[in-house]
Design a protein around this motif. Structure first.
Motif, PDB file in Angstrom:
ATOM      1  N   ALA A  81       0.834  -1.205   0.000  1.00  9.37           N
ATOM      2  CA  ALA A  81       0.000   0.000   0.000  1.00  9.37           C
ATOM      3  C   ALA A  81       0.874   1.262   0.000  1.00  9.37           C
ATOM      4  N   ASP A  82       1.919   1.268   0.815  1.00 13.51           N
ATOM      5  CA  ASP A  82       2.813   2.433   0.851  1.00 13.51           C
ATOM      6  C   ASP A  82       3.578   2.606  -0.457  1.00 13.51           C
ATOM      7  N   PHE A  83       3.897   1.496  -1.114  1.00 16.30           N
ATOM      8  CA  PHE A  83       4.595   1.559  -2.395  1.00 16.30           C
ATOM      9  C   PHE A  83       3.675   2.134  -3.479  1.00 16.30           C
ATOM     10  N   ILE A  84       2.426   1.689  -3.481  1.00 12.05           N
ATOM     11  CA  ILE A  84       1.474   2.133  -4.501  1.00 12.05           C
ATOM     12  C   ILE A  84       1.104   3.594  -4.313  1.00 12.05           C
ATOM     13  N   HIS A  85       0.903   3.976  -3.044  1.00 16.72           N
ATOM     14  CA  HIS A  85       0.449   5.341  -2.777  1.00 16.72           C
ATOM     15  C   HIS A  85       1.163   5.861  -1.524  1.00 16.72           C
ATOM     16  N   PRO A  86       2.393   6.397  -1.679  1.00 15.15           N
ATOM     17  CA  PRO A  86       3.195   6.789  -0.513  1.00 15.15           C
ATOM     18  C   PRO A  86       2.563   7.885   0.362  1.00 15.15           C
ATOM     19  N   GLU A  87       1.863   8.838  -0.257  1.00 12.15           N
ATOM     20  CA  GLU A  87       1.259   9.885   0.545  1.00 12.15           C
ATOM     21  C   GLU A  87      -0.119   9.428   1.046  1.00 12.15           C
ATOM     22  N   ILE A  92      -6.248   3.979   0.889  1.00 13.84           N
ATOM     23  CA  ILE A  92      -5.067   3.247   1.367  1.00 13.84           C
ATOM     24  C   ILE A  92      -5.153   3.094   2.882  1.00 13.84           C
ATOM     25  N   GLY A  93      -5.578   4.150   3.565  1.00 16.74           N
ATOM     26  CA  GLY A  93      -5.765   4.072   5.009  1.00 16.74           C
ATOM     27  C   GLY A  93      -6.777   3.001   5.395  1.00 16.74           C
ATOM     28  N   LEU A  94      -7.874   2.917   4.643  1.00 17.59           N
ATOM     29  CA  LEU A  94      -8.889   1.897   4.888  1.00 17.59           C
ATOM     30  C   LEU A  94      -8.318   0.493   4.672  1.00 17.59           C
ATOM     31  N   ILE A  95      -7.581   0.324   3.597  1.00 19.06           N
ATOM     32  CA  ILE A  95      -6.951  -0.968   3.297  1.00 19.06           C
ATOM     33  C   ILE A  95      -6.012  -1.371   4.431  1.00 19.06           C
ATOM     34  N   LYS A  96      -5.201  -0.435   4.895  1.00 20.55           N
ATOM     35  CA  LYS A  96      -4.260  -0.738   5.971  1.00 20.55           C
ATOM     36  C   LYS A  96      -4.975  -1.039   7.284  1.00 20.55           C
ATOM     37  N   ASP A  97      -6.073  -0.340   7.552  1.00 20.98           N
ATOM     38  CA  ASP A  97      -6.855  -0.620   8.762  1.00 20.98           C
ATOM     39  C   ASP A  97      -7.462  -2.017   8.708  1.00 20.98           C
ATOM     40  N   ILE A  98      -7.999  -2.381   7.560  1.00 18.63           N
ATOM     41  CA  ILE A  98      -8.583  -3.719   7.408  1.00 18.63           C
ATOM     42  C   ILE A  98      -7.497  -4.780   7.566  1.00 18.63           C
ATOM     43  N   ALA A  99      -6.343  -4.547   6.947  1.00 15.93           N
ATOM     44  CA  ALA A  99      -5.235  -5.500   7.072  1.00 15.93           C
ATOM     45  C   ALA A  99      -4.799  -5.641   8.526  1.00 15.93           C
ATOM     46  N   ALA A 100      -4.823  -4.548   9.280  1.00 21.06           N
ATOM     47  CA  ALA A 100      -4.440  -4.599  10.694  1.00 21.06           C
ATOM     48  C   ALA A 100      -5.446  -5.409  11.511  1.00 21.06           C
ATOM     49  N   GLY A 101      -6.645  -5.585  10.988  1.00 21.92           N
ATOM     50  CA  GLY A 101      -7.633  -6.403  11.684  1.00 21.92           C
ATOM     51  C   GLY A 101      -7.246  -7.870  11.745  1.00 21.92           C
ATOM     52  N   ALA A 102      -6.498  -8.356  10.771  1.00 25.50           N
ATOM     53  CA  ALA A 102      -6.118  -9.780  10.739  1.00 25.50           C
ATOM     54  C   ALA A 102      -5.269 -10.168  11.952  1.00 25.50           C
ATOM     55  N   PRO A 103      -4.173  -9.457  12.251  1.00 26.19           N
ATOM     56  CA  PRO A 103      -3.425  -9.839  13.450  1.00 26.19           C
ATOM     57  C   PRO A 103      -4.198  -9.575  14.738  1.00 26.19           C
ATOM     58  N   THR A 104      -5.122  -8.623  14.695  1.00 30.21           N
ATOM     59  CA  THR A 104      -5.945  -8.377  15.881  1.00 30.21           C
ATOM     60  C   THR A 104      -6.837  -9.574  16.158  1.00 30.21           C
ATOM     61  N   PHE A 105      -7.500 -10.088  15.127  1.00 28.01           N
ATOM     62  CA  PHE A 105      -8.294 -11.314  15.273  1.00 28.01           C
ATOM     63  C   PHE A 105      -7.426 -12.450  15.808  1.00 28.01           C
ATOM     64  N   ALA A 106      -6.270 -12.631  15.191  1.00 25.66           N
ATOM     65  CA  ALA A 106      -5.381 -13.727  15.586  1.00 25.66           C
ATOM     66  C   ALA A 106      -4.937 -13.581  17.035  1.00 25.66           C
ATOM     67  N   ALA A 107      -4.599 -12.357  17.449  1.00 22.17           N
ATOM     68  CA  ALA A 107      -4.153 -12.133  18.824  1.00 22.17           C
ATOM     69  C   ALA A 107      -5.284 -12.395  19.815  1.00 22.17           C
ATOM     70  N   LEU A 108      -6.495 -11.981  19.473  1.00 19.59           N
ATOM     71  CA  LEU A 108      -7.635 -12.232  20.365  1.00 19.59           C
ATOM     72  C   LEU A 108      -7.893 -13.732  20.510  1.00 19.59           C
ATOM     73  N   ILE A 109      -7.829 -14.456  19.402  1.00 22.37           N
ATOM     74  CA  ILE A 109      -8.002 -15.912  19.455  1.00 22.37           C
ATOM     75  C   ILE A 109      -6.902 -16.546  20.297  1.00 22.37           C
ATOM     76  N   SER A 110      -5.665 -16.056  20.138  1.00 19.14           N
ATOM     77  CA  SER A 110      -4.561 -16.633  20.909  1.00 19.14           C
ATOM     78  C   SER A 110      -4.725 -16.339  22.398  1.00 19.14           C
ATOM     79  N   LEU A 111      -5.301 -15.191  22.754  1.00 14.20           N
ATOM     80  CA  LEU A 111      -5.577 -14.904  24.163  1.00 14.20           C
ATOM     81  C   LEU A 111      -6.627 -15.850  24.729  1.00 14.20           C
TER      82      LEU A 111
END
Length: 126
Positions: A81-87, A92-111
Motif C-alpha cells: 500500500a505504501d509503495f502504490i500510494h506513498p502519501e 489506502i488508510g482503509l486498506i491498511k486498517d482492514i489489514a491490521a484487523g487480521a493480526p488483531t483477530f489472531a491475537a484475540l483468538i490466541s488470548l
C-alpha cells in the motif's frame, strides 16, 4: 523471478533462500513481529513451568504461528500500500486498517487459547 534453467530441486532451494530472507527481514525490522516473538517466548516459558500437555503445546504453537503469519501478511500489505500510494489517501488508510484487523483477530483468538490452557492451571496455585 524463476530461472528457467532451475530444476525442481534447485528451484525449491532458491525458494527457501527467499523465504528465509523474508523471515529475517520481518524479524529484524518489524516491531510487531518482535513484540509477538516476545509474547511467544513468555508463552513457551509458561508452558514449561506449568508442564502443559502435548496437545496444549500443539494448540499453543498453532496460535503463535497464526499470530505471526497474520502480522507478516499485515506488514506485506502495508508495504504494498505504501509503495502504490506513498502519501496519505483515505482508501489506502482503509486498506491498511482492514489489514491490521487480521493480526488483531489472531491475537484475540490466541488470548482465548491462552486462557483455556492457563487459567485452570493458575487457579490451582491458589
Amino acid at each position: 523471478m524463476k530461472n528457467p534453467k532451475d530444476g525442481f530441486i534447485r528451484g525449491r532451494i532458491r525458494s527457501l533462500k527467499f523465504a528465509f530472507k523474508g523471515l529475517w527481514i520481518l524479524v529484524s525490522t518489524e516491531d510487531s513481529i518482535k513484540a509477538q516473538l516476545f509474547f511467544a517466548l513468555i508463552a513457551t516459558v509458561l508452558g514449561f513451568y506449568f508442564e502443559i500437555a502435548a496437545m496444549e503445546w500443539a494448540v499453543q504453537f498453532l496460535s503463535i504461528g497464526l499470530v505471526l503469519v497474520a502480522e507478516a501478511a499485515n506488514s506485506a500489505i502495508e508495504e504494498v500500500a505504501d509503495f502504490i500510494h506513498p502519501e496519505f489517501h483515505i482508501k489506502i488508510g482503509l486498506i491498511k486498517d482492514i489489514a491490521a484487523g487480521a493480526p488483531t483477530f489472531a491475537a484475540l483468538i490466541s488470548l482465548i487459547v491462552a486462557g483455556i490452557i492457563y487459567i485452570p492451571k493458575i487457579t490451582l496455585l491458589f
